[in-house]
Write an enzyme that holds these catalytic residues in place. Structure first.
Site, PDB file in Angstrom:
ATOM      1  CG  HIS A 131      -0.597   0.558   1.224  1.00  0.00           C
ATOM      2  ND1 HIS A 131      -1.366  -0.058   0.250  1.00  0.00           N
ATOM      3  CD2 HIS A 131       0.022   1.581   0.595  1.00  0.00           C
ATOM      4  CE1 HIS A 131      -1.212   0.567  -0.894  1.00  0.00           C
ATOM      5  NE2 HIS A 131      -0.374   1.576  -0.708  1.00  0.00           N
ATOM      6  CG  ASP A 161      -3.872  -2.329   0.580  1.00  0.00           C
ATOM      7  OD1 ASP A 161      -3.698  -1.774   1.681  1.00  0.00           O
ATOM      8  OD2 ASP A 161      -3.294  -1.967  -0.460  1.00  0.00           O
ATOM      9  CB  SER A 245      -1.583   3.732  -2.889  1.00  0.00           C
ATOM     10  OG  SER A 245      -0.542   2.980  -3.445  1.00  0.00           O
TER      11      SER A 245
END
Length: 406
Positions: A131, A161, A245
């Protein structure tokens, strides 16, 4: 009652009161010292604590500093650039005026973190979250020392992911060492390194513990309000913020135990961050390097959750009991797929796979993805009210079959 007796009683009350307070304080201190693995100290008059307790505190701090020094240069910032049409560009589209290529108008739309995990010749490889780079027309990496280099997307996988980037190894000095995430214990030290809120705060460090293992977190990939698949994640109370992230979660030895991925955010929630376990990361990046994608088995069916089907259809068409709502309904069987070859038919209701109950699409995908291409699975289905077992040899499927996700 004379004054002497009253005085004695008052003295006894205050002695009891202060004894209780002192006992509570001592209890709290002892619990805190045990939680942080610090030996209960011995008082030495006015000198305070023993050398042993003081040294333990120093060792704890040194472990964190050592882990950060070992790993931080391998943690980078990842910038996602996309073409964002301006009003002038939109006008030129309708008027036929040429204003240049779209690449001339690339805009920074987001930043995250990444971890350098391998050097191979002149190239270095970085793992980050899918992402973080999703939709990017261009990706750049900002090293710990501020050097900016262009990155090539080698592969990405929405379900795990994770994504792999390749950059020049010219400015790379450190790669991360992987820990065995299967050996992690709840309560172990966890240190998060990344770029919260963007590269302005790159190499930020937060510290906590591993709060939980094998946390199943539902993911709605297409935004339709339904869970598409579940992720198996580590839970930590180390602060994870937007921009973290793709960054590193490391242990006391500076070894990677997970790639920071997400957090639960609410006014009622604090300290619930999640990371993809390092063993899962290692498996996925190997496939992304080799194929540019993770090729998973598919059944080759289009499906619905049974609980989404109207009661009249469940009873009249599928021949089920009125109270049955758990299962996955096959609406279409793709020609030449594993499902067709195994005898699956339209309106079959899948209720199990290899003796594991299937209640919805998320269950089906979770169970299916445990197996590899070429393995045989047994589906338990209900067809017109009758339960039967079907054996399927799992195949990768073509693009049409994979687009169904089952």
């Amino acid at each position: 009652m004379d004054k002497h007796e009253n005085s004695n009683r008052n003295n006894h009350f205050w002695k009891s009161f202060f004894s209780g307070v002192l006992g509570s304080v001592v209890t709290v201190l002892v619990v805190a010292l045990l939680v942080f693995n610090i030996p209960v100290v011995q008082m030495q008059g006015e000198d305070g604590v023993t050398e042993e307790a003081s040294q333990t505190l120093v060792d704890f701090e040194s472990a964190i500093i050592g882990a950060v020094e070992k790993t931080s240069d391998a943690v980078v910032s990842v910038s996602n650039y996309q073409y964002v049409p301006s009003q002038e560009t939109i006008f030129s589209y309708y008027s036929g005026i040429e204003l240049g290529e779209p690449e001339d108008n690339l805009t920074l739309v987001g930043q995250g973190s990444g971890v350098v995990y391998k050097i191979d010749g002149d190239s270095a490889y970085v793992v980050t979250n899918n992402h973080v780079i999703d939709g990017a027309q261009e990706v750049s990496i900002i090293m710990a020392d501020g050097e900016v280099v262009q990155a090539e997307i080698i592969g990405a996988d929405e379900i795990s992911d994770l994504a792999v980037l390749r950059v020049s190894a010219e400015h790379i000095t450190t790669v991360v060492e992987f820990a065995d995430s299967d050996a992690i214990q709840v309560g172990s030290l966890a240190i998060a390194i990344g770029s919260p809120l963007g590269s302005e705060f790159s190499s930020s460090v937060t510290q906590g513990i591993v709060s939980g293992l094998e946390r199943i977190v539902p993911v709605d990939a297409d935004g339709d309000g339904n869970t598409d698949y579940d992720m198996n994640l580590l839970q930590t109370d180390a602060a994870i913020n937007p921009g973290n992230s793709g960054g590193a979660l490391v242990n006391k030895d500076g070894q990677l135990i997970g790639i920071n991925s997400s957090k639960l955010s609410s006014t009622q929630i604090e300290g619930m961050g999640f990371a993809i376990p390092s063993n899962d990361v290692a498996s996925i990046i190997e496939q992304l390097e080799a194929n540019g994608e993770v090729i998973r088995p598919v059944l080759g069916v289009a499906t619905y959750n049974l609980n989404e089907i109207a009661l009249s259809s469940r009873v009249d068409v599928l021949k089920l009991e009125e109270d049955m709502v758990d299962g996955v309904v096959v609406n279409q069987v793709i020609p030449n797929s594993s499902a067709e070859k195994g005898g699956v038919e339209r309106y079959d209701v899948i209720v199990g796979m290899n003796d594991v109950a299937i209640t919805n699409l998320s269950d089906l995908r979770k169970e299916l993805y445990k197996y590899s291409i070429g393995e045989t699975v047994t589906l338990e289905v209900i067809r017109e009210g009758e339960t039967m077992q079907l054996e399927l040899v799992l195949e990768a499927g073509n693009n049409t079959q994979r687009s169904y996700g089952n």
